[in-house]
Design a protein around this motif. Structure first.
Motif, PDB file in Angstrom:
ATOM      1  N   ALA A  51       0.837  -1.204   0.000  1.00  0.00           N
ATOM      2  CA  ALA A  51       0.000   0.000   0.000  1.00  0.00           C
ATOM      3  C   ALA A  51       0.875   1.258   0.000  1.00  0.00           C
ATOM      4  CB  ALA A  51      -0.924  -0.007   1.215  1.00  0.00           C
ATOM      5  N   ALA A  52       1.935   1.251   0.803  1.00  0.00           N
ATOM      6  CA  ALA A  52       2.836   2.419   0.874  1.00  0.00           C
ATOM      7  C   ALA A  52       3.536   2.624  -0.469  1.00  0.00           C
ATOM      8  CB  ALA A  52       3.863   2.223   1.986  1.00  0.00           C
ATOM      9  N   THR A  53       3.952   1.523  -1.107  1.00  0.00           N
ATOM     10  CA  THR A  53       4.604   1.633  -2.420  1.00  0.00           C
ATOM     11  C   THR A  53       3.647   2.247  -3.434  1.00  0.00           C
ATOM     12  OG1 THR A  53       5.907  -0.337  -1.949  1.00  0.00           O
ATOM     13  CG2 THR A  53       5.750   0.304  -4.250  1.00  0.00           C
ATOM     14  N   PHE A  54       2.397   1.776  -3.405  1.00  0.00           N
ATOM     15  CA  PHE A  54       1.415   2.296  -4.366  1.00  0.00           C
ATOM     16  C   PHE A  54       1.163   3.792  -4.117  1.00  0.00           C
ATOM     17  CE2 PHE A  54      -2.854   2.762  -6.256  1.00  0.00           C
ATOM     18  CZ  PHE A  54      -2.538   2.337  -7.536  1.00  0.00           C
ATOM     19  N   ALA A  55       1.089   4.167  -2.841  1.00  0.00           N
ATOM     20  CA  ALA A  55       0.890   5.588  -2.505  1.00  0.00           C
ATOM     21  C   ALA A  55       2.071   6.427  -3.011  1.00  0.00           C
ATOM     22  CB  ALA A  55       0.725   5.750  -0.998  1.00  0.00           C
ATOM     23  N   LEU A  56       3.286   5.891  -2.861  1.00  0.00           N
ATOM     24  CA  LEU A  56       4.490   6.590  -3.326  1.00  0.00           C
ATOM     25  C   LEU A  56       4.454   6.749  -4.859  1.00  0.00           C
ATOM     26  CD1 LEU A  56       6.804   7.499  -1.473  1.00  0.00           C
ATOM     27  CD2 LEU A  56       8.100   5.517  -2.211  1.00  0.00           C
ATOM     28  N   LEU A  57       4.019   5.695  -5.547  1.00  0.00           N
ATOM     29  CA  LEU A  57       3.919   5.750  -7.013  1.00  0.00           C
ATOM     30  C   LEU A  57       2.893   6.800  -7.435  1.00  0.00           C
ATOM     31  CD1 LEU A  57       3.937   1.933  -7.932  1.00  0.00           C
ATOM     32  CD2 LEU A  57       5.702   3.610  -8.490  1.00  0.00           C
ATOM     33  N   LEU A  58       1.753   6.814  -6.740  1.00  0.00           N
ATOM     34  CA  LEU A  58       0.726   7.817  -7.058  1.00  0.00           C
ATOM     35  C   LEU A  58       1.292   9.218  -6.886  1.00  0.00           C
ATOM     36  CD1 LEU A  58      -2.487   6.394  -5.309  1.00  0.00           C
ATOM     37  CD2 LEU A  58      -2.040   6.494  -7.759  1.00  0.00           C
ATOM     38  N   GLY A  59       1.995   9.425  -5.768  1.00  0.00           N
ATOM     39  CA  GLY A  59       2.568  10.741  -5.480  1.00  0.00           C
ATOM     40  C   GLY A  59       3.577  11.156  -6.527  1.00  0.00           C
ATOM     41  N   TYR A  60       4.509  10.241  -6.837  1.00  0.00           N
ATOM     42  CA  TYR A  60       5.553  10.589  -7.803  1.00  0.00           C
ATOM     43  C   TYR A  60       4.964  10.822  -9.182  1.00  0.00           C
ATOM     44  CZ  TYR A  60       9.845  10.690 -10.451  1.00  0.00           C
ATOM     45  OH  TYR A  60      10.850  11.096 -11.275  1.00  0.00           O
ATOM     46  N   GLU A 108       6.869 -18.038   1.002  1.00  0.00           N
ATOM     47  CA  GLU A 108       8.245 -17.542   0.882  1.00  0.00           C
ATOM     48  C   GLU A 108       8.440 -16.859  -0.473  1.00  0.00           C
ATOM     49  OE1 GLU A 108      11.193 -20.593   1.525  1.00  0.00           O
ATOM     50  OE2 GLU A 108      12.845 -19.255   1.013  1.00  0.00           O
ATOM     51  N   ILE A 109       7.926 -17.511  -1.518  1.00  0.00           N
ATOM     52  CA  ILE A 109       8.104 -16.982  -2.872  1.00  0.00           C
ATOM     53  C   ILE A 109       7.397 -15.631  -3.031  1.00  0.00           C
ATOM     54  CG2 ILE A 109       7.478 -17.404  -5.301  1.00  0.00           C
ATOM     55  CD1 ILE A 109       8.044 -20.422  -4.705  1.00  0.00           C
ATOM     56  N   ILE A 110       6.131 -15.584  -2.593  1.00  0.00           N
ATOM     57  CA  ILE A 110       5.368 -14.328  -2.711  1.00  0.00           C
ATOM     58  C   ILE A 110       6.031 -13.215  -1.902  1.00  0.00           C
ATOM     59  CG2 ILE A 110       3.193 -13.197  -2.016  1.00  0.00           C
ATOM     60  CD1 ILE A 110       2.545 -14.808  -4.349  1.00  0.00           C
ATOM     61  N   GLY A 111       6.477 -13.550  -0.688  1.00  0.00           N
ATOM     62  CA  GLY A 111       7.109 -12.548   0.176  1.00  0.00           C
ATOM     63  C   GLY A 111       8.335 -11.937  -0.478  1.00  0.00           C
ATOM     64  N   LYS A 112       9.219 -12.792  -1.008  1.00  0.00           N
ATOM     65  CA  LYS A 112      10.438 -12.289  -1.648  1.00  0.00           C
ATOM     66  C   LYS A 112      10.101 -11.393  -2.835  1.00  0.00           C
ATOM     67  CE  LYS A 112      13.649 -16.079  -0.621  1.00  0.00           C
ATOM     68  NZ  LYS A 112      14.258 -17.294  -1.164  1.00  0.00           N
ATOM     69  N   ILE A 113       9.134 -11.856  -3.650  1.00  0.00           N
ATOM     70  CA  ILE A 113       8.782 -11.077  -4.853  1.00  0.00           C
ATOM     71  C   ILE A 113       8.212  -9.712  -4.461  1.00  0.00           C
ATOM     72  CG2 ILE A 113       7.207 -10.972  -6.837  1.00  0.00           C
ATOM     73  CD1 ILE A 113       7.459 -14.054  -7.014  1.00  0.00           C
ATOM     74  N   VAL A 114       7.309  -9.706  -3.479  1.00  0.00           N
ATOM     75  CA  VAL A 114       6.659  -8.440  -3.086  1.00  0.00           C
ATOM     76  C   VAL A 114       7.690  -7.435  -2.573  1.00  0.00           C
ATOM     77  CG1 VAL A 114       5.113  -7.411  -1.365  1.00  0.00           C
ATOM     78  CG2 VAL A 114       4.365  -9.384  -2.682  1.00  0.00           C
ATOM     79  N   VAL A 115       8.599  -7.905  -1.712  1.00  0.00           N
ATOM     80  CA  VAL A 115       9.590  -6.987  -1.135  1.00  0.00           C
ATOM     81  C   VAL A 115      10.453  -6.362  -2.241  1.00  0.00           C
ATOM     82  CG1 VAL A 115      11.625  -6.825   0.342  1.00  0.00           C
ATOM     83  CG2 VAL A 115       9.660  -8.132   1.094  1.00  0.00           C
ATOM     84  N   GLU A 116      10.904  -7.178  -3.182  1.00  0.00           N
ATOM     85  CA  GLU A 116      11.765  -6.658  -4.256  1.00  0.00           C
ATOM     86  C   GLU A 116      10.969  -5.813  -5.250  1.00  0.00           C
ATOM     87  OE1 GLU A 116      14.886  -6.862  -4.103  1.00  0.00           O
ATOM     88  OE2 GLU A 116      15.488  -8.726  -3.112  1.00  0.00           O
ATOM     89  N   ALA A 117       9.710  -6.223  -5.493  1.00  0.00           N
ATOM     90  CA  ALA A 117       8.916  -5.542  -6.526  1.00  0.00           C
ATOM     91  C   ALA A 117       8.627  -4.081  -6.180  1.00  0.00           C
ATOM     92  CB  ALA A 117       7.605  -6.291  -6.753  1.00  0.00           C
ATOM     93  N   GLY A 118       8.477  -3.798  -4.891  1.00  0.00           N
ATOM     94  CA  GLY A 118       8.143  -2.430  -4.487  1.00  0.00           C
ATOM     95  C   GLY A 118       9.157  -1.425  -5.000  1.00  0.00           C
ATOM     96  N   ILE A 119      10.416  -1.709  -4.739  1.00  0.00           N
ATOM     97  CA  ILE A 119      11.448  -0.731  -5.115  1.00  0.00           C
ATOM     98  C   ILE A 119      11.696  -0.754  -6.624  1.00  0.00           C
ATOM     99  CG2 ILE A 119      13.570  -2.078  -4.753  1.00  0.00           C
ATOM    100  CD1 ILE A 119      12.930   1.447  -3.452  1.00  0.00           C
ATOM    101  N   VAL A 120      11.523  -1.931  -7.258  1.00  0.00           N
ATOM    102  CA  VAL A 120      11.637  -1.987  -8.725  1.00  0.00           C
ATOM    103  C   VAL A 120      10.559  -1.079  -9.336  1.00  0.00           C
ATOM    104  CG1 VAL A 120      11.537  -3.453 -10.782  1.00  0.00           C
ATOM    105  CG2 VAL A 120      12.517  -4.366  -8.696  1.00  0.00           C
TER     106      VAL A 120
END
Lengths: 277, 126
Positions: A51-60, A108-120
């Protein structure tokens, strides 16, 4: 009159986004602590992060995004696209680097992907907007909102996150926080604030005239305080997400925030100027 | 002149919506299941394989709990007459919830000469 954008132009835009995404996220894709966060973090913490990543994307995208003629619908659509592309890119790279395999649970797989995907995804957004030649695109939305405090605060937050997120998950932040005493912590705070002020109002950085124009000393002071405040706030949020506050005292938590606040201030000041055209 | 989205961009948007929706649904389901079983380590052994300098026993270490275990230590012992005659140790850095890791326990003596037992002997909470 409206027309469909040429497909080549869209592909060029995605290419720039991919370059930006990789530029900002590769250090994290190669960092063990980030993979570990993917399976240590509880699902609700990952939801807050998404949610925070999406908010940051909206802002930027709203304040410094690629198209100044876009409305909120375009901003939302672009943000969904970037988050989706972030998920795909993170999955592909984690697989390529051998970080995902069939013996791991889907959690485990979803967790790793989500964490990396935010900053990508945030890198995608910045890359799309900033790495182009400017020939095909209209001037960024930032030009309209240069004087707006809220727009500069949002972009400062993006800068702080993009620059300090490479340091936030590392054990070194805690080690430094444990080993430096209160005097050095106060010196780190003073250095952070001074760097922010110097970059934004003194050293004539490119675009600082446009985005951090100083009309009075009190305005510079206020701008510096807001920038440092944003750096500390984003540091606290990143450290919380990476579990750096778990089981530690309030004093150690504050010390870690101050330690990470230094790179976050650089991101919120110099990074802010770099992230907008 | 405002450029409208083309078919590629709409395709990317719809695919992104599906991906994000699926990810959110999985995380929400996981979050609202509300399970918080502590780290629960189970160890399973396979058949020994002879190597140049002894025998190797495959060890599958699984965490049935809902919390990750860090520095998981597992002891694999070759017993005769209920007494340990040789003990091997395996350490796993991280054992995520509902996940498993594979390792090997190495013995000088033939494990078929006795009974091989395995037990988790400790872990940290990350």
């Amino acid at each position: 009159m409206t027309h469909n954008r040429p497909i080549v132009e869209s592909l060029q835009e995605y290419g720039r986004g991919l370059a930006g995404g990789l530029l900002f996220s590769l250090p994290l894709l190669y960092t063990m602590e980030v993979w570990f966060t993917g399976f240590i973090a509880a699902p609700w913490r990952l939801l807050v992060y998404l949610a925070a990543t999406f908010a940051l994307l909206l802002g930027y995208n709203n304040y410094a995004g690629i198209r100044h003629d876009s409305d909120w619908t375009d901003v939302v659509v672009d943000s969904f696209e970037e988050l989706g592309l972030g998920l795909v890119t993170a999955t592909g790279l984690l697989m390529l680097l051998g970080r995902l395999d069939a013996s791991q649970s889907w959690r485990e797989i979803i967790g790793k992907i989500v964490v990396e995907a935010g900053i990508v995804a945030v890198g995608f957004s910045v890359g799309t907007a900033q790495l182009g030649t400017g020939e095909n695109e209209q001037e960024g939305r930032g030009s309209e909102t240069a004087a707006s405090v809220s727009s500069q605060a949002v972009i400062a937050l993006c800068g702080a996150v993009l620059f300090a997120v490479n340091i936030a998950p590392t054990e070194e932040v805690k080690v430094i926080a444990l080993e430096v005493g209160p005097t050095r912590l106060m010196l780190i705070m003073a250095l952070s604030a001074a760097l922010g002020l110097m970059i934004l109002y003194f050293s004539s950085f490119a675009r600082s005239e446009k985005f951090s124009k100083m009309e009075s000393k009190s305005q510079a002071f206020t701008g510096g305080v807001i920038t440092y405040g944003i750096a500390l706030m984003s540091s606290a949020a990143m450290l919380w997400f990476f579990g750096r506050f778990d089981g530690c005292s309030v004093e150690l938590a504050v010390a870690q925030i101050v330690v990470l606040g230094l790179p976050a201030t650089l991101g919120a000041s110099a990074g802010r100027l770099l992230l907008q055209s | 002149m405002k450029g409208e989205k083309n078919v590629v961009e709409w395709g990317v948007f719809v695919a992104s919506l599906v991906l994000i929706g699926t990810t959110l649904a999985i995380l929400l389901l996981d979050a609202f299941r509300g399970e918080s079983k502590p780290t629960d380590i189970r160890v399973q052994l396979g058949g020994p394989i002879q190597r140049a300098e002894g025998w190797a026993v495959p060890v599958t270490i699984r965490n049935e709990g809902d919390e990750t275990g860090e520095n998981v230590h597992v002891e694999v012992a070759l017993q005769r007459d209920k007494r340990d005659v040789e003990v091997a140790q395996v350490t796993i850095d991280f054992l995520p919830r509902k996940s498993e890791r594979e390792a090997w326990a190495l013995f000088r003596e033939n494990p078929d000469s006795g009974k091989v037992v395995a037990r988790a002997i400790g872990f940290e909470r990350p």
